[in-house]
Design a protein around this motif. Structure first.
Motif, mmCIF file in Angstrom:
data_model
loop_
_atom_site.group_PDB
_atom_site.id
_atom_site.type_symbol
_atom_site.label_atom_id
_atom_site.label_comp_id
_atom_site.label_asym_id
_atom_site.label_seq_id
_atom_site.Cartn_x
_atom_site.Cartn_y
_atom_site.Cartn_z
ATOM 1 N N PRO A 1 38.084 40.685 38.296
ATOM 2 C CA PRO A 1 37.604 41.288 39.544
ATOM 3 C C PRO A 1 37.969 42.767 39.628
ATOM 4 C CG PRO A 1 38.750 39.217 39.961
ATOM 5 C CD PRO A 1 38.993 39.562 38.533
ATOM 6 N N LYS A 2 37.191 43.506 40.356
ATOM 7 C CA LYS A 2 37.475 44.923 40.603
ATOM 8 C C LYS A 2 38.441 45.019 41.789
ATOM 9 C CE LYS A 2 33.542 46.601 38.282
ATOM 10 N NZ LYS A 2 33.621 45.602 37.284
ATOM 11 N N LYS A 3 39.081 46.179 41.944
ATOM 12 C CA LYS A 3 40.099 46.376 42.983
ATOM 13 C C LYS A 3 39.615 45.970 44.378
ATOM 14 C CE LYS A 3 42.729 50.125 40.906
ATOM 15 N NZ LYS A 3 43.305 51.460 41.161
ATOM 16 N N ASN A 4 38.375 46.321 44.707
ATOM 17 C CA ASN A 4 37.860 46.078 46.057
ATOM 18 C C ASN A 4 37.105 44.762 46.191
ATOM 19 O OD1 ASN A 4 38.937 48.416 47.204
ATOM 20 N ND2 ASN A 4 37.263 49.633 46.385
ATOM 21 N N ASP A 5 37.166 43.913 45.175
ATOM 22 C CA ASP A 5 36.534 42.594 45.253
ATOM 23 C C ASP A 5 37.410 41.642 46.071
ATOM 24 O OD1 ASP A 5 34.404 43.380 43.676
ATOM 25 O OD2 ASP A 5 35.163 42.407 41.851
ATOM 26 N N ILE B 1 42.062 28.398 32.660
ATOM 27 C CA ILE B 1 42.400 29.818 32.746
ATOM 28 C C ILE B 1 41.275 30.640 32.123
ATOM 29 C CG2 ILE B 1 44.024 31.621 32.041
ATOM 30 C CD1 ILE B 1 46.205 29.412 31.985
ATOM 31 N N GLN B 2 40.709 31.530 32.933
ATOM 32 C CA GLN B 2 39.653 32.423 32.467
ATOM 33 C C GLN B 2 40.230 33.761 32.003
ATOM 34 O OE1 GLN B 2 36.347 31.164 32.423
ATOM 35 N NE2 GLN B 2 37.660 29.405 32.803
ATOM 36 N N ASP B 3 41.350 34.154 32.614
ATOM 37 C CA ASP B 3 41.986 35.422 32.271
ATOM 38 C C ASP B 3 43.401 35.422 32.827
ATOM 39 O OD1 ASP B 3 42.249 37.985 31.245
ATOM 40 O OD2 ASP B 3 40.857 38.917 32.653
ATOM 41 N N LYS B 4 44.317 36.055 32.086
ATOM 42 C CA LYS B 4 45.683 36.288 32.553
ATOM 43 C C LYS B 4 45.793 37.784 32.800
ATOM 44 C CE LYS B 4 47.703 32.475 29.967
ATOM 45 N NZ LYS B 4 48.696 32.067 28.948
ATOM 46 N N ILE B 5 46.106 38.131 34.047
ATOM 47 C CA ILE B 5 46.044 39.535 34.454
ATOM 48 C C ILE B 5 47.434 40.026 34.854
ATOM 49 C CG2 ILE B 5 45.010 41.161 36.077
ATOM 50 C CD1 ILE B 5 42.763 38.934 36.421
ATOM 51 N N ASP B 6 47.852 41.125 34.241
ATOM 52 C CA ASP B 6 49.077 41.810 34.634
ATOM 53 C C ASP B 6 48.724 42.645 35.854
ATOM 54 O OD1 ASP B 6 51.233 43.511 35.010
ATOM 55 O OD2 ASP B 6 51.418 44.024 32.894
ATOM 56 N N PRO B 7 49.339 42.394 37.011
ATOM 57 C CA PRO B 7 48.962 43.150 38.214
ATOM 58 C C PRO B 7 49.183 44.651 38.098
ATOM 59 C CG PRO B 7 50.897 41.796 38.628
ATOM 60 C CD PRO B 7 50.394 41.420 37.279
ATOM 61 N N LEU C 1 41.749 40.933 49.319
ATOM 62 C CA LEU C 1 41.288 41.967 48.399
ATOM 63 C C LEU C 1 42.124 41.900 47.124
ATOM 64 C CD1 LEU C 1 40.701 45.025 50.746
ATOM 65 C CD2 LEU C 1 38.981 43.808 49.409
ATOM 66 N N PHE C 2 41.460 41.992 45.990
ATOM 67 C CA PHE C 2 42.135 41.842 44.707
ATOM 68 C C PHE C 2 43.277 42.845 44.539
ATOM 69 C CE2 PHE C 2 42.122 42.283 39.943
ATOM 70 C CZ PHE C 2 42.714 41.057 39.706
ATOM 71 N N GLU C 3 43.072 44.084 44.952
ATOM 72 C CA GLU C 3 44.124 45.088 44.817
ATOM 73 C C GLU C 3 45.345 44.737 45.671
ATOM 74 O OE1 GLU C 3 44.574 49.878 44.524
ATOM 75 O OE2 GLU C 3 43.233 49.137 46.077
ATOM 76 N N GLU C 4 45.115 44.226 46.892
ATOM 77 C CA GLU C 4 46.241 43.843 47.753
ATOM 78 C C GLU C 4 47.023 42.679 47.144
ATOM 79 O OE1 GLU C 4 47.339 45.560 50.430
ATOM 80 O OE2 GLU C 4 45.770 46.955 49.837
#
Length: 102
Positions: free
Chosen positions: A5-9, A91-97, A67-70
């Motif tokens: 996802p993008k930051k504002n998604d 798991i579709q993706d592992k994301i480092d915040p 919001l993804f960024e929050e």
């Protein structure tokens, strides 16, 4: 693999104690010690998967949008990774915040 996802998604997470002292639900994988928050791109996927995830007895839960960024800021502050899951819990993706914030 699902695109990150993008930051504002808007993404969807499970929240413990909705309407009170709300807390985003996270887990720790005991063998690896990795702490993560399950994240979904749709409310339907979140509801379908959360039925099968561990929950504390007597607690109320609700799927909520954030919001993804929050979410990434909160995860980073509390040393959680973000695991993007599908409706079946794969798991579709592992994301480092840290890659999202900043």
């Amino acid at each position: 693999m699902t695109a990150q996802p993008k930051k504002n998604d808007w993404v969807f997470v499970a929240v413990e104690n909705p309407g009170g002292l709300e807390q985003i639900v996270g887990y720790t994988d005991k063998p690896s010690g990795v702490s993560y928050i399950p994240v979904f791109t749709s409310k339907e996927d979140a509801q379908a998967c959360f039925i099968n995830l561990p929950r504390k007895a007597g607690k109320k839960y609700e799927i909520q949008a954030i919001l993804f960024e929050e979410l990434a800021k909160d995860a980073l502050a509390n040393t959680f990774l973000l695991f993007l899951l599908d409706g079946e819990g794969h798991i579709q993706d592992k994301i480092d915040p840290a890659t999202v914030v900043g």
